[in-house]
Structure formats: structure tokens, C-alpha cells
Design an enzyme around this catalytic site. Structure first.
Site, PDB file in Angstrom:
ATOM      1  CD  GLN A 105      38.734  46.403  51.953  1.00 41.04           C
ATOM      2  OE1 GLN A 105      39.544  46.151  51.897  1.00 41.04           O
ATOM      3  NE2 GLN A 105      38.040  46.155  50.879  1.00 41.04           N
ATOM      4  CB  CYS A 142      35.949  38.061  33.435  1.00 35.46           C
ATOM      5  SG  CYS A 142      35.816  37.756  31.265  1.00 35.46           S
TER       6      CYS A 142
END
Lengths: 432, 123
Positions: free
Chosen positions: A220, A366
Site C-alpha cells: 500500500q 458482509c
């Protein structure tokens, strides 16, 4: 083939007139082609650059020849092979330069996950007779954490360092974790979810003093933060192409000269026997070009940082009950916005944003693919119900002021709508 | 990943809110797992005259909540008790596999509200 070249030239020409397209060369796709069904032809804003970046058109241009007429195998002795070899070695130099290494210390492979696996397993297998203790942190990418966990099932002992509420490791904890049998410490440079920048140089000094190998996942941070493997006392460093406007499926592992690791695969001797297999020439060339562009563009992070702050401040000012995840200021990665929006759930938020053409991500259960929210949000001490409402927006060099304004315009009404639907808003507001 | 019907119910949820004159209220799920569904309904003469929902959760959680209110509104208590979570998912054209357990509680919420109604009536 001439069609392709014509298109490329056309893209380049258009790019000069349109900064939005300049980095991606994805003019048409960028304006509505890709996701199709739910796109009503409105604005599309890509705020998921930590997932992947659009490929810079200059990278595509550099690669094209190696997917068409220049197809030689770099290991071949003939002219076709020599051309490919020259291109691979040029890319090796470009990658090395970006991190302050020498070309011989760069091993090309398929990307960040493979680099992390090879670094950690390679050291563990090579040094198992010297010691069996490994150190890492609670906020690493799964490509580090899961490898460490696997090793801990095979006779290695693992210390997982905690982080503070901003996702940062404490140097005293690092110091205390070292044991005489510690062989490796792996700490990411910048966190992919909340952007926390770890004290890599300080950890590097501590590790080097003790003769412990130091692996850094810099997937990153590459192109966003300066990296010097020498100054930071880094022994192994993982980087990936598609996070720096390069191609997917290619990355590199820096292995400091003199550090011995065992390969995970055996074969034809390529990449100094550490990563055998015929080189992904086009990918490597693209990665090299992306590294060259990153070295040129490191100054440009200030522009991203300014937009990041505008976005982050705008969200906090326009939406009540928002928690900022990760540090503020210099210890936050320049392109990262991560907030928890109380009383609503992350996936609902992503769906709603997607309807407006905004691409984002979340650490909610989720979207994490498990029943728990992201391990990073758990590690910084967030309760489940708040972590479920996390939203990550990650900017790129193609992000414009208009993009930020658009998100700041669309997000508050979406939050209002979802909160109006939420049973947490009225009955439990005071408890959260 | 979601069917058009799920997306439609997520975007245009039916019967959102709290029913002011409800005589049965039920809530299932918990914030820890990321899904809470609250149903409030009014039963008159054994028929569900009105029903509203509030949901904290993912797209599937919102869509199943919306769908179940449509499925049971105007139905008798017995008919509503016969509606299952599975039937709600099927009425939406199916749900992604991983959503079938965690986010498919809407019928349970209706049953909880009907139980609440029955208890209140019993007293």
C-alpha cells in the site's frame, strides 16, 4: 494490430486534454461501460484505489509490444530472447531504484500475496534450525497473517503484536517481543484499511541489532511514501504492480543481498532459482514502467493528501455520529479515508453509493466474507456494531476535486435514508 | 450478486417505519452480527391490516424485510405464521448463499411481532 496502435495513440492524445483519462487510458470504459446494468449514464467516481488502481496509459503502452511482436523467452539465447531479457532487466532496475535497492536484490513474481508468502515461508524454511519464533502485528493483510497462522500450526511460535486505537504498533511492545529464537518480524508499512503508517525505520533498527530478519509488506505504501530498504534496515519487502497504476498479476520481493530464503516452487532456475518459471515479461515491463512513474510522481502525493483531507473533513462536518478510523496527519496514508458511520451497515452503504456511481469498500462482515467485521477494525478496539458501519474511500492520482465534491454531495442523503430505516437510530442511539 | 428484485426492494423499500398504532412489535437479530429487523404491525379481526419495518443490515436484510411486509399485509395471522424465511428469499428470486443464514430473518421478525400480539391479546 494497427487498430490497437491507433487506439493507443488516440487515447494518448485525448489524455493530454483530459486529466481524468490521463492515468487510466480507459476513457470509454471510465464513462459508463464497465459495470453496466445499474449505471444510468451518470457520473462514475472510483474511490477504491487501495483495492486496485486504473492502469496508467504509459504502462499499457510500454507493455503492448511484449504482448504482440516481442514475444521471446528471456532465457533464450537468440535475439528474440535477448530483447525480452533486456526488457526484464530494465524493469528490475526501475523497481530497484524506487526502493533504494540494487537490481540483483529484486525477484519478480505474481504480486503482493505471493511476495508475502515467499518472504515468510522462505525465511521460516531456511532458518527453522536457527529458531522458530515469528513476530507480526494484528493488523497485517491476510496474506501475512494467514501465512503466519499456518506456520504456527507447523511448529513455529507466533507473537502477534497489538495496536493502539489508531492502528499503530508500540515500539516498546516490539522490543519486548524479541526472543533469542526469533527469526523474523513482519510489519506492514501502511495499513490497507485505515492507512496507519508504522514506524518501519525504528523497527528495522531493533531487528537488525538483534540479527532478526525484517520483512515489510509495502504493497500500500509504494508510490505514496518514500522507501529506502537501506536506511530502514529492511531485509525483505513485498510490492505489487496493480496498486501503483501498473498491471495485475505482477509484483516483486526485495531480498537483501546475503539473506537466504528457500523457494516455494522448483523448476527452471529463473529469478535466481528463488522464483522459477518463465517470466511474465509484459507484466514485468509494465511493473517497471509503473515504478519509474511512481519515482517521478512521489511529489504528487501532496495533491492527493489535500483532496483526502477535504473529503475526510467534509464527511465529518456534514454527517453526525461519524468516527474516523486510523490516525490523522502525517501518520495516515495520503489517499486513505476510513470512517464508521453509526447506526447503518457497510454493505447497504456500498450498494447505495454504487447506485450513484461511487465505488467504495467496507470492513463490515458482509464484505469481509466472514461473520465478523474486519480484523483491523476489531484490533483498534471498535465494537462490532460500529465496525459494521465502516466505509473506506481511497483516492488515486486520477481523483479530481469534482470527484470529491460529488461524493460529499451524494453521501449525506444516502446516510440519512439508511438511518431513517435503521432501528438502531431511535432506540439505541444513546447507548452507542 | 443480488437479483434485480433484491435491488429493487433495497432501493425502493416498501412499508418502512414504525407503526404508531401497532398492537404487535417484534425484533430479531443483534447489532453484533450486523443485522437487526424490527417489525411493527396492527392486527384487526385476525387480519394484518398494516405493517412496517425498520432494519439495520446489508442489502439482503433490507430487501427481505421489505418483501415480507408485502407478503403478509392483508393476510390472516395463520397465513402469516406459515410464511418462512425461505419463502421470502424465494419471492426475491433467491439470495446469495452466504446471505441465507445471516440476513434472512424477516419472517422470524414477523412471527415475533405476531407472538407479541398474541401475548398482549391473551392478557
Amino acid at each position: 494490430m494497427y487498430n490497437l496502435n491507433d487506439n493507443l495513440q488516440e487515447n494518448s492524445k485525448r489524455a493530454e486534454n483530459n486529466p481524468q483519462e490521463k492515468y487510466s487510458g480507459m476513457g470509454q470504459a471510465g464513462q459508463g461501460g464497465q459495470t453496466g446494468q445499474r449505471d444510468q449514464g451518470g457520473r462514475r467516481v472510483y474511490m477504491d484505489n487501495s483495492a486496485t488502481t486504473p492502469q496508467d496509459y504509459r504502462v499499457t503502452e510500454a507493455m503492448t509490444a511484449f504482448m504482440t511482436e516481442t514475444y521471446g523467452n528471456p532465457s533464450s539465447i537468440h535475439q528474440f530472447g535477448r530483447v525480452a531479457r533486456t526488457a526484464v532487466e530494465k524493469a528490475r532496475g526501475q523497481a530497484a531504484e524506487l526502493i533504494g535497492a540494487t537490481p540483483a536484490e529484486i525477484v519478480f513474481l505474481s504480486g503482493g500475496t505471493e511476495a508475502n508468502n515467499l518472504a515468510i515461508q522462505g525465511v521460516a524454511n531456511a532458518r527453522a534450525n536457527k529458531g522458530r519464533h515469528l513476530i507480526t502485528t494484528a493488523v497485517e493483510h491476510h496474506a501475512v497473517l494467514d501465512v503466519m497462522t499456518q506456520l504456527s500450526k507447523k511448529g513455529f511460535e507466533l507473537t502477534v503484536l497489538p495496536v493502539d486505537s489508531e492502528g499503530l504498533v508500540n515500539l516498546a511492545d516490539v522490543q519486548a517481543a524479541f526472543r533469542p529464537d526469533t527469526i523474523l518480524i513482519s510489519v506492514m508499512h501502511a495499513n490497507n484499511e485505515i492507512g496507519s503508517i508504522q514506524p518501519i525505520a525504528e523497527i528495522g533498527t531493533l531487528a537488525r541489532e538483534r540479527g532478526v530478519l525484517f520483512h515489510v509488506d509495502a504493497v500500500q505504501s509504494l508510490s505514496k511514501l518514500p522507501i529506502s530498504v537501506i536506511d530502514m534496515n529492511i531485509d525483505l519487502l513485498s510490492v505489487s504492480g496493480h496498486k501503483i497504476y501498473g498491471p495485475k498479476g505482477v509484483g516483486a520481493l526485495y531480498i537483501r543481498k546475503g539473506v537466504k530464503i528457500l523457494p516455494m516452487a522448483y523448476g527452471g532456475g529463473q529469478e535466481r532459482n528463488i522464483r522459477p518459471g518463465t517470466e511474465n515479461v509484459a507484466g514485468i515491463v509494465g511493473f517497471g514502467e509503473a515504478c519509474r512513474l511512481a519515482a517521478e510522481g512521489l511529489g504528487g502525493v501532496f495533491a492527493i493528501e489535500r483532496l483526502r483531507d477535504k473529503l475526510l473533513n467534509g464527511i465529518v462536518e456534514s454527517i453526525p455520529d461519524v468516527i474516523v478510523n486510523g490516525p490523522l496527519g502525517d501518520l495516515r496514508l495520503c489517499n486513505n479515508v476510513n470512517v464508521c458511520i453509526k447506526f447503518i451497515e457497510g454493505e447497504s452503504l456500498l450498494l447505495s453509493l454504487d447506485m450513484q456511481g461511487i465505488a467504495a469498500s467496507s470492513g463490515s462482515a458482509c464484505t469481509s466474507g466472514s461473520l465478523d467485521p474486519s480484523h483491523v477494525l476489531m484490533a483498534i478496539g471498535l465494537p462490532h456494531e460500529i465496525a459494521h458501519g465502516s466505509l473506506r474511500l481511497t483516492l488515486g492520482k486520477q481523483t479530481t476535486e469534482e470527484d470529491v465534491d460529488y461524493v460529499l454531495e451524494k453521501l449525506p442523503p444516502i446516510v440519512e435514508r439508511l438511518r431513517a430505516m435503521s432501528p438502531l437510530c431511535d432506540c439505541e442511539a444513546s447507548q452507542l | 450478486m443480488y437479483s434485480e428484485k433484491v435491488i429493487d426492494h433495497f432501493n425502493n423499500p416498501r412499508n418502512v417505519g414504525d407503526l404508531a398504532d401497532a398492537n404487535g412489535v417484534g425484533q430479531v437479530g443483534n447489532a453484533k452480527c450486523g443485522d437487526i429487523m424490527k417489525i411493527s404491525l396492527r392486527v384487526e379481526g385476525d387480519v394484518i391490516q398494516d405493517i412496517k419495518f425498520k432494519t439495520f443490515g446489508c442489502g439482503a436484510a433490507v430487501a427481505t424485510s421489505s418483501m415480507v411486509t408485502e407478503m403478509v399485509k392483508g393476510k390472516t395471522v395463520q397465513e402469516a405464521l406459515a410464511v418462512t424465511n425461505k419463502a421470502v428469499a424465494e419471492a426475491l428470486g433467491g439470495l446469495p448463499g452466504e446471505k441465507l443464514h445471516c440476513s434472512n430473518l424477516a419472517a422470524d421478525a414477523v412471527h415475533a411481532a405476531l407472538n407479541d400480539y398474541a401475548e398482549k391479546k391473551g392478557n
